[in-house]
Enzyme design. Structure first.
Site, PDB file in Angstrom:
ATOM      1  N   GLY B 252       0.828  -1.206   0.000  1.00 40.91           N
ATOM      2  CA  GLY B 252       0.000   0.000   0.000  1.00 40.91           C
ATOM      3  C   GLY B 252       0.864   1.259   0.000  1.00 40.91           C
ATOM      4  O   GLY B 252       0.591   2.216  -0.735  1.00 40.91           O
ATOM      5  N   ASP B 253       1.921   1.243   0.802  1.00 38.67           N
ATOM      6  CA  ASP B 253       2.846   2.397   0.846  1.00 38.67           C
ATOM      7  C   ASP B 253       3.529   2.581  -0.507  1.00 38.67           C
ATOM      8  O   ASP B 253       3.763   3.708  -0.953  1.00 38.67           O
ATOM      9  CB  ASP B 253       3.910   2.177   1.928  1.00 38.67           C
ATOM     10  CG  ASP B 253       3.281   1.900   3.291  1.00 38.67           C
ATOM     11  OD1 ASP B 253       2.177   2.416   3.551  1.00 38.67           O
ATOM     12  OD2 ASP B 253       3.889   1.153   4.078  1.00 38.67           O
TER      13      ASP B 253
END
Lengths: 309, 309
Positions: B252-253
């Site tokens: 996600g990052d």
């Protein structure tokens, strides 16, 4: 001045959790982080006894910086040598009446660092009146490293109080330059002799055997039962007062601090035994490891009983 | 220049042990310590994409120093603000096919520090072309702190990519100055809507509902199934190639890093979606968290499929 040596110190982390579960996320709010390692406990107690003290050994990385700051805060002279590796964490999780520990092995010491510290140690030993050496060796240091240190201390004429166990204890006893004082506890002595358990008579016989012939003082601590102490060729049974033990961790280190301080103050005989062992009792009465209430020293020494056995 | 914000970073410790036992001493030799926190993963991936990047947030104590050194090593501009409290550790013990985590809550931020950082943030926002804000808030910061940051960014005209969840996500959506891009995953969106699960149709309806009206881009990641992306008033289904996922942590990052970099390079439409989501796929293919093999970008983008839904 007393110098304390800790070759594999740590930043000790303590987590208190109501409930610890495997294979999930445990959120903790009760966290404490302290400068750890047996020799650092020794230094802390000597400092509380108001005796000048320096701490040395090997420190690296940001956790090494943490320990340096802690020494500054405690007003303990910092003579640690910087290494390239990172000082370790040791973690204790206290949960559901249990204590689960995670011990990192710590940095691997390089050969040039190992040799460099022996040079540093010679300089420290020349300045010191007494030296304490505590704990195990980090990886990379040869198994006879304490023997090399003992030989250097002997050369410059500074007596060493050594607190270690297992193979390192056995090697120190076989050394041509044994320490001035050793402090195995009952289990460590049994382990050295290859026995399961030892009674008081066994301990008396062991400390007076040729094994310890070259060691001026041998202090075998028995937990709440006190100690058997050998001085030169005589053996003594020391009984300590009954107390409410809150946290016995660090009591052995506190005994080393007591004997080093007592020797630095030229105490001898019964008085030294009482003074030294008092610090172990007082440490066990406190929550904090390597901490004593100095106002109780006189009371505790008065309660101690020493008799030749 | 892209600025990434991490208000509660950590030094992440990973222990791999063959066997982990409660109520005893576990000795570990396989230890890794890294600069952790979602915004630091974002910064690392942007740096690998060779885009100028600065990292900011709150750092304190020796673990803060550890993170500063790590940023220097990675050539990421360090704009963290120093605080009095100590940056936290987060621990993952990997054992017997399980992952047991210990998350410290971290320092409590003082009121003057909270206010001080808003001043710092205004200065950073004035220099930045794009800002990413990731993760949760440390204790001591008010619940509307991200709203205050969004208002400042709006004032100085710098768009924000926000990656958070729960109450902080809800509050950001209610803000008068919502972020330019948001990236809830499927579970976080379901949680926001108070539902157990969501199908693609539910997600399409949700991102096109008035709730997200003020948000230019909404990227709802679906793990290995790709994503649903809303841009202005249109919704898209993006399918990513089948890969062998080694470690999805930090994907996600990495998606945030991909979108921030794509936006900084003035990509738009399908190309931006493909570029942004590619970084999540590539991160999942590597052992290391917040790390991508940049040689696979072209291949992965070619495999991505985008269709309006």
């Amino acid at each position: 001045m007393i110098f304390t040596i800790t070759l594999n110190p740590s930043v000790d982390i303590q987590y208190r959790v109501a409930d610890f579960k495997e294979n999930t996320v445990n959120r903790v709010a009760d966290v404490s982080k302290t400068a750890g390692g047996k020799g650092l406990n020794v230094a802390r107690v000597i400092r509380q006894l108001d005796e000048p003290v320096a701490a040395s050994g090997l420190l690296g990385g940001s956790l090494g910086d943490f320990i340096s700051k802690e020494l500054k805060r405690l007003d303990i002279q910092n003579d640690f040598m910087a290494i390239e590796g990172d000082t370790r964490n040791c973690i204790a999780i206290i949960h559901d009446g249990k204590q689960t520990e995670i011990l990192e092995s710590g940095p691997v010491i390089q050969e040039k660092e190992a040799n460099g510290f022996l040079t540093t140690f010679r300089e420290l030993a020349e300045q010191a009146n007494w030296i304490t050496v505590s704990g195990s060796l980090p990886k990379g240091l040869p198994d006879d490293y304490y023997q090399e240190m003992l030989a250097i201390a002997k050369e410059v004429g500074t007596p060493v109080l050594l607190d270690t166990k297992g193979d390192l204890l056995a090697r120190a006893l076989q050394s041509e330059t044994p320490p001035y004082l050793m402090k195995p506890n009952q289990d460590e002595l049994a382990d050295l002799l290859g026995k399961e358990t030892l009674c008081i008579e066994d301990i008396k016989a062991a400390v007076q055997s040729p094994l310890f012939a070259g060691v001026e003082w041998v202090v075998v601590t028995l937990g709440e039962l006190g100690a058997v102490v050998k001085h030169k060729d005589k053996a003594y049974r020391v009984q300590s007062p009954k107390i409410n033990a809150v946290n016995p961790v660090g009591s052995g280190d506190s005994v080393i601090a007591g004997f080093a301080t007592g020797l630095a103050r030229q105490l001898g005989g019964e008085k030294l035994m009482k003074f030294g062992l008092t610090m172990g009792v007082l440490n066990a009465m406190e929550e904090q490891t390597g901490y004593i209430d100095t106002s109780k020293i006189v009371w505790c020494m008065e309660q101690m009983e020493v008799m030749e056995i």
